[in-house]
Design an enzyme around this catalytic site. Structure first.
Site: not given
Length: 262
Positions: A121-122, A139
């Site tokens: 994520h991200d 992440g």
């Protein structure tokens, strides 16, 4: 008409260009958008708010747009954005973002992403990167343009790797890697600068010499980071052709958050 295999399941709300090809047993969710000329292989799952650009090739058994592996995630409307002309090989997993950090996992253009790569994520992946088999991005990792990552490499959350850097096989990356540098190992060590990569990208002799000097200032002359940064900034005047490369390095050092690999 879009070429969708009879065994594939594509939600009627998904937005696929008419030139998209979808292989057997693939599942595509309602919030997915896929651009012209992209092919999706067999047994893929593309879900969430995922956008894929033009002329990309997604190989079989990839999972794109699944919820992040973050216990704080509670179903918020976050996204995965994948650009144009990307190759995504077998068994890759890219997750959507989480709130509070922009909520977008982003992969740029012209990337070569090999089997079993995980992009959490991200993460923000630039353009023209090469991620070899089993590259694992935790992440919030940032990869600059033209970064090369060797196979079986793990990258710690929030780490940044600067443009044109190269990370060798089976490395553990827990600190930021400045642009142009060549690193590998566990613990990670700087081995030099990525001269082969720069030559392949048609860097002039003057620019390569300036990058070599930046490497010396950071790693070979016993300077503090602040002293090295001041000396690197001066190279823009001494070698005007390298001004853009100096600015890239100086900006990276200014904003490094996990300490740089030394």
């Amino acid at each position: 008409m879009t070429q969708v295999h009879s065994t594939a399941i594509v939600d009627p709300k998904a937005q696929l260009d008419t030139s998209v090809t979808v292989g057997p047993y693939t599942v595509i969710g309602p919030d997915v958008k896929i651009g012209a000329g992209t092919t999706v292989g067999a047994h893929c799952v593309i879900e969430g708010r995922t956008t894929i650009g033009r002329d990309s090739r997604i190989f079989q058994f990839s999972s794109l747009g699944a919820v992040p592996q973050d216990k704080k995630y509670a179903g918020e409307p976050t996204q995965l954005e994948i650009g144009d002309r990307n190759t995504v090989r077998e068994f890759c997993t890219f997750n959507i973002g989480v709130p509070g950090a922009g909520g977008v996992t982003r992969v740029g253009h012209d990337n070569w992403i090999m089997a079993y790569t995980h992009i959490a994520h991200d993460c923000q992946v630039g353009n023209h990167t090469t991620l070899a088999n089993n590259t694992t991005l935790a992440g919030h990792v940032h990869l600059g343009d033209w970064v090369t990552i060797g196979g079986l490499t793990g990258i710690h959350q929030f780490v940044s790797i600067g443009a044109h850097a190269m990370v060798g096989f089976a490395s553990a990356v827990s600190q930021d890697v400045p642009p142009f540098m060549l690193v590998d190992g566990n613990p990670l060590a700087v081995r030099g600068f990525n001269v082969v990569g720069l030559r392949r990208r048609d860097f002039s002799a003057a620019r390569i010499a300036a990058v070599k000097q930046m490497h010396r200032l950071l790693y070979r002359q016993g300077k503090t980071l602040e002293e090295a940064r001041t000396a690197i900034d001066a190279l823009a005047t001494e070698v005007p052709e390298s001004a853009g490369d100096v600015a890239l390095m100086s900006g990276f050092l200014t904003h490094a958050t996990r300490g740089i690999a030394r």
